[in-house]
Design a protein around this motif. Structure first.
Motif, PDB file in Angstrom:
ATOM      1  N   VAL A 226       0.833  -1.209   0.000  1.00  0.00           N
ATOM      2  CA  VAL A 226       0.000   0.000   0.000  1.00  0.00           C
ATOM      3  C   VAL A 226       0.861   1.250   0.000  1.00  0.00           C
ATOM      4  O   VAL A 226       0.621   2.206  -0.756  1.00  0.00           O
ATOM      5  N   ILE A 227       1.903   1.262   0.849  1.00  0.00           N
ATOM      6  CA  ILE A 227       2.782   2.431   0.924  1.00  0.00           C
ATOM      7  C   ILE A 227       3.520   2.643  -0.400  1.00  0.00           C
ATOM      8  O   ILE A 227       3.622   3.765  -0.910  1.00  0.00           O
ATOM      9  N   GLY A 228       4.043   1.544  -0.973  1.00  0.00           N
ATOM     10  CA  GLY A 228       4.821   1.649  -2.198  1.00  0.00           C
ATOM     11  C   GLY A 228       4.024   2.124  -3.396  1.00  0.00           C
ATOM     12  O   GLY A 228       4.542   2.864  -4.240  1.00  0.00           O
ATOM     13  N   GLU A 229       2.749   1.730  -3.489  1.00  0.00           N
ATOM     14  CA  GLU A 229       1.972   2.066  -4.684  1.00  0.00           C
ATOM     15  C   GLU A 229       1.202   3.379  -4.561  1.00  0.00           C
ATOM     16  O   GLU A 229       0.528   3.779  -5.509  1.00  0.00           O
ATOM     17  N   THR A 230       1.269   4.049  -3.407  1.00  0.00           N
ATOM     18  CA  THR A 230       0.509   5.288  -3.239  1.00  0.00           C
ATOM     19  C   THR A 230       1.397   6.520  -3.088  1.00  0.00           C
ATOM     20  O   THR A 230       1.269   7.489  -3.848  1.00  0.00           O
TER      21      THR A 230
END
Length: 290
Positions: A226-230
């Protein structure tokens, strides 16, 4: 925004199917070394659930492309992170998984965050991106692919977070690359570094995600995803591609983005399929309670 939410529904439902297939494939032998993740992916492709999940991913990807052509990256990224809320609801309805009050609250928080983003989001930025940015995105996609191929050799400590972040960066590369492809003429496509970044980044992300679902803490891996793709793609969209909000609503967009991502992180355990089998009858749980 409707297309972004539709993509979230597709990805969220596919997650349950793919995670169950990845676990089943892992029972045939996990493999190791540089080819371990690739071997796991090949075994997963023999599972019908994984193929069905890929079909949903394909539909979701098309909806994602449409959304990225008219919305800022930060809005689309937050909507895609909300697929964990979809996964939680699907799991509760179809696999008879009980959601706690806190988790139902997290689903509501995700929805509230997306509503704020929908109200505050402006049109996509009008910048096309420099050649240097396109090569930087291509370089990131190659780095993600290398991480995917070496995923089996990572130490146990921190492996889940590394794989999750890597998968998130891969999907983030796809989000940015879509915006960097302005012309669909075949000759122009072949000459555009973003085209190769999209293909490499997407493939590497699936490779890493499949490995993360089968090994280590899936909650940690999904939080990294979630952190990486947002966050990264959102910053690229705002700083280099000109993404903006509606006049005077920047605060609402920032709040909505933070709320939606926080809610998704609270639902990180739904990055993997529940232990309950999809074929288990509903009365089995009632019998256990008795």
């Amino acid at each position: 925004m409707i297309c972004a939410l539709g993509a979230s529904v597709c990805f969220g439902t596919a997650t349950v199917l793919q995670a169950m297939a990845a676990r089943a494939a892992g029972e045939d032998g996990t493999g190791g070394g540089a080819g371990g993740a690739a071997a796991l992916l090949l075994r997963a492709l023999r599972q019908w659930r994984y193929l069905a999940g890929l079909g949903l991913d394909g539909v979701g990807f098309l909806l994602q492309i449409i959304a990225l052509r008219s919305l800022p990256i930060y809005a689309v990224g937050a909507a895609l992170a909300a697929s964990l809320a979809v996964t939680a609801v699907v799991a509760s309805r179809l696999l008879h998984v009980r959601l706690s009050r806190v988790e139902w609250g997290a689903v509501a928080v995700v929805c509230a965050g997306l509503a704020m983003l929908g109200l505050a989001s402006g049109a996509e930025g009008d910048r096309t991106g420099s050649l240097a940015l396109k090569y930087a995105v291509l370089g990131t996609s190659v780095a993600v692919l290398v991480l995917g191929l070496l995923g089996g050799r990572l130490p146990d400590r921190g492996r889940a977070l590394a794989l999750g972040l890597g998968a998130g960066f891969g999907f983030g590369v796809v989000e940015v690359a879509v915006r960097l492809i302005e012309d669909l003429d075949p000759g122009t496509l072949l000459a555009n570094p973003a085209t190769y970044a999209l293909l490499i980044g997407g493939g590497a992300a699936f490779l890493l995600l499949t490995t993360a679902l089968q090994r280590g803490s899936v909650t940690t891996a999904t939080a990294g995803l979630v952190i990486g793709e947002t966050i990264g793609p959102a910053l690229v969209g705002v700083v280099w591609l000109g993404d903006r909000t509606r006049e005077g609503l920047t605060w609402l967009a920032v709040l909505g983005f933070a709320v939606a991502v926080a809610g998704a992180l609270a639902l990180a355990r739904f990055g993997e399929a529940p232990e309950t089998s999809a074929e288990a009858p509903a009365d089995a749980e009632e019998a256990r309670e008795a």
